[in-house]
Design a protein around this motif. Structure first.
Motif, PDB file in Angstrom:
ATOM      1  N   GLY A  87       0.817  -1.216   0.000  1.00 30.96           N
ATOM      2  CA  GLY A  87       0.000   0.000   0.000  1.00 30.96           C
ATOM      3  C   GLY A  87       0.845   1.257   0.000  1.00 30.96           C
ATOM      4  O   GLY A  87       0.551   2.233  -0.699  1.00 30.96           O
ATOM      5  N   LEU A  88       1.926   1.245   0.783  1.00 28.71           N
ATOM      6  CA  LEU A  88       2.823   2.396   0.824  1.00 28.71           C
ATOM      7  C   LEU A  88       3.507   2.614  -0.519  1.00 28.71           C
ATOM      8  O   LEU A  88       3.657   3.749  -0.988  1.00 28.71           O
ATOM      9  CB  LEU A  88       3.862   2.183   1.920  1.00 28.71           C
ATOM     10  CG  LEU A  88       4.711   3.385   2.342  1.00 28.71           C
ATOM     11  CD1 LEU A  88       3.826   4.518   2.826  1.00 28.71           C
ATOM     12  CD2 LEU A  88       5.685   2.969   3.429  1.00 28.71           C
ATOM     13  N   ALA A  89       3.908   1.527  -1.162  1.00 25.50           N
ATOM     14  CA  ALA A  89       4.541   1.637  -2.487  1.00 25.50           C
ATOM     15  C   ALA A  89       3.571   2.214  -3.512  1.00 25.50           C
ATOM     16  O   ALA A  89       3.956   3.034  -4.353  1.00 25.50           O
ATOM     17  CB  ALA A  89       5.045   0.270  -2.933  1.00 25.50           C
ATOM     18  N   VAL A  90       2.304   1.806  -3.454  1.00 27.89           N
ATOM     19  CA  VAL A  90       1.305   2.336  -4.387  1.00 27.89           C
ATOM     20  C   VAL A  90       1.132   3.839  -4.176  1.00 27.89           C
ATOM     21  O   VAL A  90       1.047   4.620  -5.133  1.00 27.89           O
ATOM     22  CB  VAL A  90      -0.033   1.593  -4.219  1.00 27.89           C
ATOM     23  CG1 VAL A  90      -1.150   2.295  -4.994  1.00 27.89           C
ATOM     24  CG2 VAL A  90       0.099   0.152  -4.693  1.00 27.89           C
ATOM     25  N   LEU A  91       1.092   4.263  -2.917  1.00 24.12           N
ATOM     26  CA  LEU A  91       0.915   5.686  -2.625  1.00 24.12           C
ATOM     27  C   LEU A  91       2.114   6.515  -3.066  1.00 24.12           C
ATOM     28  O   LEU A  91       1.947   7.674  -3.480  1.00 24.12           O
ATOM     29  CB  LEU A  91       0.680   5.879  -1.124  1.00 24.12           C
ATOM     30  CG  LEU A  91      -0.650   5.364  -0.565  1.00 24.12           C
ATOM     31  CD1 LEU A  91      -0.680   5.504   0.946  1.00 24.12           C
ATOM     32  CD2 LEU A  91      -1.823   6.122  -1.193  1.00 24.12           C
ATOM     33  N   LEU A  92       3.304   5.934  -2.981  1.00 23.88           N
ATOM     34  CA  LEU A  92       4.520   6.683  -3.302  1.00 23.88           C
ATOM     35  C   LEU A  92       4.976   6.501  -4.737  1.00 23.88           C
ATOM     36  O   LEU A  92       5.998   7.071  -5.129  1.00 23.88           O
ATOM     37  CB  LEU A  92       5.651   6.260  -2.348  1.00 23.88           C
ATOM     38  CG  LEU A  92       5.413   6.546  -0.867  1.00 23.88           C
ATOM     39  CD1 LEU A  92       6.597   6.083  -0.032  1.00 23.88           C
ATOM     40  CD2 LEU A  92       5.154   8.027  -0.635  1.00 23.88           C
TER      41      LEU A  92
END
Length: 294
Positions: A87-92
């Protein structure tokens, strides 16, 4: 001038010698000692007892408990680690001003020493520490301080959180590498078909990232199975053995109780578990991904 085929081996010979002396030889000695009875006198000849140590492990209630604790630790760390880092990778994974600094900020905990992190979190978790201080300020004088590291029901969760804080940035980078390999044309085509917003991630991102999800799940499982530093620095296996994992149990047997041969047998059992997870990782090589080491 023709180059000798032995020349490359001469360059790697020092490294091979170090690996042989510090990894392979001790591992072989531990394997042999797991089938022996070793006393306090390490100069005494080894007494081979066959599978007695392994049979003892199968009926050892403490070993079964630490095995279940390790399994609980794995279940509590791996799913949030995989989901959170993805999820963090998708946001960044966006072309925004300052996004590189933001990625670096989330990766910074990976660079922090485990010792430094443990000291910081011991202060945060203390009964007069940061968490209880904030809760007391918000809830008033009726608030009773919580012993995050002294309560058997909370200690393992507290240790899990430190592992998540330390590791989520590392796995985020792996997912970012996978996301940046997905063509933007696929998202544009999906948008023409009516897939927008988070629906695109369900239709495109998750299916294409499935090999990366499997890979991260395997290597984070291996790391969780071998956890030691966080337990040693935060709780020393307590309270009431609620955070004692297999690796910490092996450490206690070898260096506290000096039961070397039994510790080697417990280490052998752990090695077999990690070996199964490693073989699962090797099976991912057919997915076309580069091999990643934990």
């Amino acid at each position: 001038m023709k180059r000798s085929p032995l020349l490359p081996w001469l360059f790697v010979a020092p490294a091979l010698a170090v690996v042989l002396l510090t990894v392979l030889v001790p591992a072989l000695m531990a394997l042999v000692m797991s089938f022996t009875r070793t006393g306090l006198d390490l100069d005494a000849p080894l007494q081979f007892i066959g599978l007695a140590n392994l049979r003892r492990l199968s009926t050892d209630p403490l070993f079964l408990k630490v095995l279940s604790t390790t399994f609980l630790y794995l279940l509590g760390v791996v799913p949030p680690m995989v989901a959170g880092s993805l999820g963090l990778a998708v946001l960044l994974n966006r072309a925004l001003p300052g996004i590189h600094w933001l990625r670096g900020a989330f990766y910074t905990p990976v660079l922090v020493s485990v010792v430094v992190a443990a000291i910081a979190f011991r202060w945060i978790y203390a009964e007069n520490g940061l968490l209880n201080g904030w809760a007391g300020y918000l809830l008033g004088n009726n608030y009773k301080a919580i012993g995050f590291l002294s309560d058997p029901k909370l200690a393992l969760i507290a240790v899990m959180f430190v592992t998540l804080w330390k590791g989520i940035g590392y796995y985020m980078v792996i997912f970012l590498a996978g996301l940046q390999g997905i063509s933007k044309d696929l998202y544009e085509a999906a948008e023409l078909d009516g897939s927008r917003g988070w629906r695109q991630h369900l239709d495109i991102t998750l299916p294409l990232m499935r090999p990366y999800v499997a890979l991260v799940a395997v290597i984070s499982s291996i790391a969780a199975t071998k956890v030691f530093e966080e337990v040693f620095l935060l709780t020393q296996g307590g309270p009431s053995d609620s955070t004692r994992t297999v690796v910490y149990y092996v450490y206690d047997l070898a260096f506290q109780e000096l039961d070397i041969s039994y510790a080697c047998a417990a280490g052998l059992a752990l090695f077999l578990v990690v070996l199964l997870l490693s073989l699962l990782q090797q099976g991912l090589k057919g997915s076309g991904l580069p091999k990643l080491q934990d």
